[in-house]
Design an enzyme around this catalytic site. Sequence first.
Site, short mmCIF file in Angstrom:
data_model
loop_
_atom_site.label_atom_id
_atom_site.label_comp_id
_atom_site.label_asym_id
_atom_site.label_seq_id
_atom_site.Cartn_x
_atom_site.Cartn_y
_atom_site.Cartn_z
N ASN A 7 33.98 45.74 37.34
CA ASN A 7 34.24 45.79 38.78
C ASN A 7 34.39 47.26 39.16
O ASN A 7 35.42 47.88 38.91
CB ASN A 7 35.52 45.00 39.08
CG ASN A 7 35.86 44.98 40.56
OD1 ASN A 7 35.18 45.61 41.37
ND2 ASN A 7 36.91 44.26 40.91
N ARG A 87 30.74 42.54 39.35
CA ARG A 87 31.15 42.08 40.67
C ARG A 87 30.43 42.93 41.71
O ARG A 87 30.52 44.16 41.70
CB ARG A 87 32.67 42.26 40.83
CG ARG A 87 33.10 41.85 42.21
CD ARG A 87 34.56 42.15 42.45
NE ARG A 87 34.93 41.67 43.77
CZ ARG A 87 35.84 42.24 44.52
NH1 ARG A 87 36.50 43.30 44.11
NH2 ARG A 87 36.13 41.75 45.70
N HIS A 176 35.63 37.61 48.85
CA HIS A 176 36.56 36.98 47.90
C HIS A 176 36.04 35.60 47.49
O HIS A 176 36.81 34.73 47.07
CB HIS A 176 37.98 36.76 48.50
CG HIS A 176 38.77 38.01 48.68
ND1 HIS A 176 39.76 38.11 49.64
CD2 HIS A 176 38.76 39.19 48.04
CE1 HIS A 176 40.31 39.31 49.59
NE2 HIS A 176 39.72 39.99 48.62
N ARG A 235 44.21 47.12 55.85
CA ARG A 235 43.23 46.75 56.88
C ARG A 235 43.90 45.95 58.00
O ARG A 235 44.76 45.12 57.75
CB ARG A 235 42.11 45.90 56.29
CG ARG A 235 41.29 46.61 55.26
CD ARG A 235 40.09 45.75 54.85
NE ARG A 235 39.61 46.16 53.54
CZ ARG A 235 39.43 45.35 52.52
NH1 ARG A 235 39.66 44.05 52.64
NH2 ARG A 235 39.01 45.81 51.36
N GLU A 378 39.27 36.17 38.76
CA GLU A 378 37.89 36.46 39.15
C GLU A 378 37.05 36.90 37.96
O GLU A 378 35.86 36.61 37.88
CB GLU A 378 37.88 37.55 40.24
CG GLU A 378 38.36 37.02 41.59
CD GLU A 378 38.79 38.11 42.56
OE1 GLU A 378 39.89 38.66 42.35
OE2 GLU A 378 38.05 38.40 43.50
#
Length: 396
Positions: A7, A87, A176, A235, A378
């Site tokens: 990732n 990813r 996600h 965010r 993940e």
Amino acid sequence: MSILVVNSGSSSIKFQVVNTENGTAVASGLVEQIGESEGRVVLDLSGDESEKKLEIPDHAKGLQIAFDMLADAGVDLGDSVSAVGHRVVHGGEVFYRPTLVDDKVLKKIDELSSLAPLHNPPNVLGIEVARTQLPDVPHVAVFDTAFFHGLPAAAATYAIDRDIARQHGIRRYGFHGTSHEYVSQQVEQFLGRDGLNQIVLHLGNGASASAIRAGSPIDTSMGLTPLEGLVMGTRSGDIDPGVVMHLRRSADMDVDAIDELLNRRSGLKGLSGINDFRALQKRIDDGDSDASLAYDVYVHRLRKYIGAYMLELGHLDTITFTAGVGENAASVRADALANLSGFGIEVDEERNAQRSKHARVISTDASAVTVLVVPTNEELAIARATDALVRTANEA
Ligand code: ADP
């Protein structure tokens, strides 16, 4: 099979060697502060941690150092890894399933950088570097947007000029996805039921909600980019687009400055100065009113999405919390679902307060909707997707 999962972010690379048979991480590591005067490489070999601090000029050097550290510890990736899963954040309209990487695919992922300028370029860099260092094994890209590719048009479409939207690929993609898919499948396995109507709340640094009907998402909170939806660490989540025009005209901020404001200096951080949830909770306990307001805005937005998704689903079976905040912050879970017994949602205070690394139910036995905490993974999901694709390709 052992799969290396990579990732790659703008200044860090996270990786894990996953045994797909038993789902364990054989080794995991983090290369961070790439490009700064002092970088850091951390390695974890089944709980045995080692660390190196040194200058890491670029991603290639970072991955090389990590691979060398692994080799010194007796893990030769060239020998032990049968494929690499990457990813990739944005798959656009083009990629909606795990994809074997070749030069053409890599070029297309790079072209999607206009949709994800903060994410896809470092993902591409990570793939390039890993392909150079492990040239003899297949590399697979697993996309964060893939799970949401089939969103119903009414949920995926922004109400703007359709020609402009089409021309520029403007739609709601969702992110996600690997986590929402993995967690919703875990819920069905854990409860031994399928075809469930689920709400999944992935609350980490980034945060997103999804509404899933019998395995297929019907809505999700992130949109064209991961900026839309819930309040996140840094965010803003949902905001009146008029704010952007107002800042451009009145504050004389250019598009990059506004981008930076909304992605990196908003959310919990913008409201309280802190994006880490644990630190925020400590500030609240110390009586900091900015921290309290940040928390209230966060929970308010979460409840708004839960309400909307309950209505969209019509009938709701489960609500599941996952990721750093969702798995650990009992107060968020309690506050997000407070006073909803009229809707058949009752969190059990004692069950909610218990800490565990395993999937668990936190609602009362009387609650019509089952509320769960399910750890996301993940890396394991990417490793399994990579494994499955490579096996199919080998059989073909
Ligand atoms: P990322 O999006 O980077 O993968 P994570 O899923 O690891 O993020 O979540 C990180 C967030 O989880 C941070 O805000 C962190 O403070 C929060 N978190 C981790 N542990 C706890 C805890 N015990 N209590 C409250 N928040 C926690």
